[in-house]
Design an enzyme around this catalytic site. Structure first.
Site, PDB file in Angstrom:
ATOM      1  N   GLU A 192     -34.045  16.865  22.650  1.00 12.77           N
ATOM      2  CA  GLU A 192     -32.618  16.752  22.314  1.00 12.77           C
ATOM      3  C   GLU A 192     -32.278  15.350  21.816  1.00 12.77           C
ATOM      4  O   GLU A 192     -31.506  15.194  20.866  1.00 12.77           O
ATOM      5  CB  GLU A 192     -31.733  17.096  23.519  1.00 12.77           C
ATOM      6  CG  GLU A 192     -31.827  18.535  23.990  1.00 12.77           C
ATOM      7  CD  GLU A 192     -31.176  19.543  23.044  1.00 12.77           C
ATOM      8  OE1 GLU A 192     -30.548  19.126  22.059  1.00 12.77           O
ATOM      9  OE2 GLU A 192     -31.318  20.755  23.289  1.00 12.77           O
ATOM     10  N   GLU A 235     -26.373  28.644  13.692  1.00  7.66           N
ATOM     11  CA  GLU A 235     -27.516  29.267  12.990  1.00  7.66           C
ATOM     12  C   GLU A 235     -27.124  30.308  11.953  1.00  7.66           C
ATOM     13  O   GLU A 235     -27.768  30.427  10.896  1.00  7.66           O
ATOM     14  CB  GLU A 235     -28.490  29.882  14.011  1.00  7.66           C
ATOM     15  CG  GLU A 235     -29.223  28.862  14.885  1.00  7.66           C
ATOM     16  CD  GLU A 235     -28.380  28.283  16.015  1.00  7.66           C
ATOM     17  OE1 GLU A 235     -27.317  28.876  16.337  1.00  7.66           O
ATOM     18  OE2 GLU A 235     -28.761  27.230  16.572  1.00  7.66           O
ATOM     19  N   ARG A 275     -30.978  14.876  17.945  1.00  5.70           N
ATOM     20  CA  ARG A 275     -29.576  14.463  17.778  1.00  5.70           C
ATOM     21  C   ARG A 275     -29.452  12.963  17.525  1.00  5.70           C
ATOM     22  O   ARG A 275     -28.772  12.547  16.590  1.00  5.70           O
ATOM     23  CB  ARG A 275     -28.751  14.843  19.014  1.00  5.70           C
ATOM     24  CG  ARG A 275     -28.798  16.340  19.284  1.00  5.70           C
ATOM     25  CD  ARG A 275     -27.772  16.767  20.297  1.00  5.70           C
ATOM     26  NE  ARG A 275     -28.157  18.013  20.938  1.00  5.70           N
ATOM     27  CZ  ARG A 275     -27.299  18.883  21.457  1.00  5.70           C
ATOM     28  NH1 ARG A 275     -26.020  18.646  21.432  1.00  5.70           N
ATOM     29  NH2 ARG A 275     -27.736  19.988  22.038  1.00  5.70           N
ATOM     30  N   ASP A 329     -38.284  28.499  18.166  1.00  2.00           N
ATOM     31  CA  ASP A 329     -37.638  28.395  16.841  1.00  2.00           C
ATOM     32  C   ASP A 329     -38.020  27.225  15.933  1.00  2.00           C
ATOM     33  O   ASP A 329     -38.683  27.393  14.912  1.00  2.00           O
ATOM     34  CB  ASP A 329     -36.109  28.475  16.998  1.00  2.00           C
ATOM     35  CG  ASP A 329     -35.531  27.556  18.088  1.00  2.00           C
ATOM     36  OD1 ASP A 329     -36.269  26.722  18.613  1.00  2.00           O
ATOM     37  OD2 ASP A 329     -34.330  27.684  18.399  1.00  2.00           O
TER      38      ASP A 329
HETATM   39  C1  DMJ Z   1     -29.106  22.642  17.959  1.00  2.00           C
HETATM   40  O1  DMJ Z   1     -29.139  21.563  18.820  1.00  2.00           O
HETATM   41  C2  DMJ Z   1     -30.344  22.719  17.113  1.00  2.00           C
HETATM   42  O2  DMJ Z   1     -30.100  23.526  16.023  1.00  2.00           O
HETATM   43  C3  DMJ Z   1     -31.521  23.248  17.871  1.00  2.00           C
HETATM   44  O3  DMJ Z   1     -32.658  23.389  17.058  1.00  2.00           O
HETATM   45  C4  DMJ Z   1     -31.188  24.579  18.468  1.00  2.00           C
HETATM   46  N1  DMJ Z   1     -29.944  24.606  19.166  1.00  2.00           N
HETATM   47  C5  DMJ Z   1     -28.808  23.868  18.763  1.00  2.00           C
HETATM   48  C6  DMJ Z   1     -27.680  24.640  18.138  1.00  2.00           C
HETATM   49  O4  DMJ Z   1     -27.541  25.926  18.496  1.00  2.00           O
END
Ligand code: DMJ
Length: 584
Positions: free
Chosen positions: A211, A478, A215, A344
């Site tokens: 995270e 998404e 971010r 993912d």
């Molecule tokens: C985001 O922080 C990023 O896209 C991450 O890869 C997956 N989840 C969240 C948003 O849903």
């Protein structure tokens, strides 16, 4: 854990203190015996209790990385030749110097104003094009939660999740590039000022490596490349350096959690067999390659290239990548496979690493298209009424569930379709369009016209959440992300219409006086707000909406890739006069 914390800290009440001088000889002897037994027991526990290697490596990994057959740490394999390191360093510095003017030329231009011709409804473009949603989200955060990680828009106060430890300002850093792209320069300057004066990574707290990377590192890198302001480069590199101890495991597969001050790492207690998570350790590549470029330090790139080495040595069940991998043994944990949560963005980063390398990273390319083929064969299915979905795979059995998170795959597959091997471009574009349609259906089949966290294709339902704990919507991006990619590649107006539907639903059900909030049940007639404005709403959801209604030459795909948090990073253009670089 430091030994001191294992010992009692407070004195037991009502016990008379005994000075050593008051003991008789026999008592001293007994005490000595008891003490020796205690010491033996302590050492015995360390060496003979089950799985003591994990304990040792978790506690002492700074000095005693455990050697195993799977060890591939670049510390051992790449430190052989200092001359080689020097050559790589020189190459990185040269590349970086060359890259800077190209990046400056390709910073996004001020967006051109609305050009009719792509849809029927001028209001649609007018409202979505102007950053007024961003203004409301940002102004509310600034007013009620400035400096906190996130905003509670209903109770109008700050909010922080433990993903960031005691780092502050997640919304500020996540929003920097969105503010810049939307030309909100007064706001961008205030955010820059906060970063300069307050953003502090010297915290004695445990953070999520993934995270913080997507971010904070991603946000700072984009802010640097967009604005050219040195403070962002400096902070990104500083944070990157603080994340490096996470890779000190026997295999070099990083821990999920890291204390930024002590450098001690560990994995989520819930993860199968102490494993690291595919979507976490597999989503560092883009940022770390840029960190090497910007710092001249090859270590960042070496760490992420090593992750691929470990993966490429492992057998993959049906060609699939399980979500869990033990960083000590280098073996898979449970055989669960998902293109949504836990899996993912690993797939996303394989494709984007190839694109970001100006299509020179053949290894990333092969890994992506091979993985996609395995996903299509084993996880992708069509419902009775013809909706394509991507299920989850558990040891060979399918769970017919698709997450909101999985909906990013429509955009990913469209982005990769052009390079698909075996003349599969057309086929992959069709698959991408079908996934976009399925995800749109998951929105239209709800009362609030917002998508649930997960929807199912079993028990007589299609694209509907059946479990109460899967009915929430937390402002995730998404589905809109996929609309944006599909719009860019097809110019089919339906994607802008679907985006417009989402804008209306967000305005109607998520907008509150103090910002935007997630909702607890998208099937309920009226919204029950969860009182959180996630930082990714500003970083991703609003940015992708804005780009969906912008011209294609605004952050064009042949110059930029978006990290998984929608932070744009420039392509590292190949230099035709150079031989291939070892680092890349
Ligand atoms: C985001 O922080 C990023 O896209 C991450 O890869 C997956 N989840 C969240 C948003 O849903």
């Amino acid at each position: 854990m430091p030994v001191a914390t294992l010992l009692p800290f407070t004195a037991t009440p009502n016990r008379k203190s005994a000075s050593p001088t008051s003991f008789r000889l026999t008592e001293k002897f007994i005490l000595l015996l008891v003490f020796s037994a205690f010491i033996t027991l302590c050492f015995g526990a360390i060496f003979f209790l089950p799985d003591s290697s994990k304990l040792l490596s978790g506690v002492f990994f700074h000095s005693s990385a455990v050697e195993t057959n799977t060890r591939t740490s670049p510390d051992s394999s790449d430190s052989g030749s200092a001359a080689n390191d020097e050559r790589i360093l020189a190459k990185i510095r040269k590349d970086h110097e060359k890259a800077l003017p190209a990046i400056a030329q390709n910073r996004p231009q001020r967006p051109t104003h609305y050009r009719p011709g792509w849809g029927d409804d001028c209001i649609l473009s007018f409202i979505a094009y102007r950053p007024y949603m961003m203004k409301h989200a940002w102004d509310s955060y600034r007013r009620y939660a400035w400096g906190s990680n996130e905003l509670r828009p209903v109770s109008k106060q700050g909010h922080s999740s433990n993903l960031f430890g005691s780092i502050k300002g997640a919304t500020i850093v996540d929003a920097l590039d969105t503010l810049y792209i939307m030309e909100m320069f007064e706001e961008f300057d205030a955010a820059t000022d906060w970063v300069e004066k307050n953003l502090d990574f010297n915290v004695n707290a445990e953070v999520s490596v993934f995270e913080v990377n997507i971010r904070f590192v991603g946000g700072l890198l984009s802010a640097y490349y967009l604005s050219g302001k040195e403070v962002f480069r400096r902070k990104a590199v500083e944070l990157g350096e603080r994340l490096l101890p996470a890779f000190k495991t026997p295999t070099g597969i990083p821990w999920a959690l890291l204390n930024l001050k002590s450098g001690i790492g560990r994995n989520w207690p819930w993860a199968s067999g102490g494993s690291s998570i595919l979507a976490e350790y597999g989503t560092l590549h883009l940022e770390f390659i840029h960190l090497s470029k910007l710092s001249g330090n090859p270590e960042f790139a070496q760490k992420v290239m090593n992750i691929r080495k470990v993966l490429n040595r492992l057998d993959k069940p049906q060609g699939l990548y399980p979500n869990y991998l033990n960083p000590n043994s280098g073996q898979w944990g449970q055989h669960h496979v998902s293109v949504g949560g836990l899996g993912d963005s690993f797939y996303e980063y394989l494709l984007k690493a190839w694109l970001m390398s100006d299509k020179t990273d053949e290894e990333g390319k092969k890994m992506y298209y091979d993985a996609l083929q395995a996903i299509e064969t084993n996880l992708m299915r069509k419902s009775t009424s013809g909706l394509t979905y991507i299920a989850e795979w558990k040891g060979g059995l399918l769970e017919h569930k698709m997450g909101h998170l999985t909906c990013f795959a429509g955009g990913m597959i469209a982005l990769g379709a052009d390079g698909a091997p075996n003349e599969k471009t057309g086929h992959q574009m069709e698959v991408a369009a079908e996934i976009a349609r399925t995800c749109h259906e998951s929105y239209t089949r709800t009362a609030l016209k917002l998508g649930p966290e997960a929807f199912r294709f079993d028990g007589g339902v299609e694209a509907i959440a059946t479990r109460q704990n899967e009915k929430y919507f937390i402002l995730r991006p998404e589905v809109i992300e996929t609309y944006m990619y599909m719009w860019r590649f097809t110019h089919d107006p339906k994607y802008r219409e679907w985006g417009w539907e989402a804008v209306q639903a967000l305005e109607q059900h998520c907008k509150v006086e103090g910002g935007y909030s997630g909702v607890r049940d998208v099937y309920a007639a009226t919204p029950n707000h969860d009182d959180v404005q996630q930082s990714f709403y500003l970083a991703e959801t609003l940015k992708y909406l804005y780009l969906l209604f912008s011209d294609d030459d605004h952050l064009p795909f042949d110059h930029w890739v978006f990290n998984t948090e929608a932070h744009p990073l420039p392509l590292i253009k190949k230099d035709k006069t150079d031989r291939p670089s070892k680092v890349e």
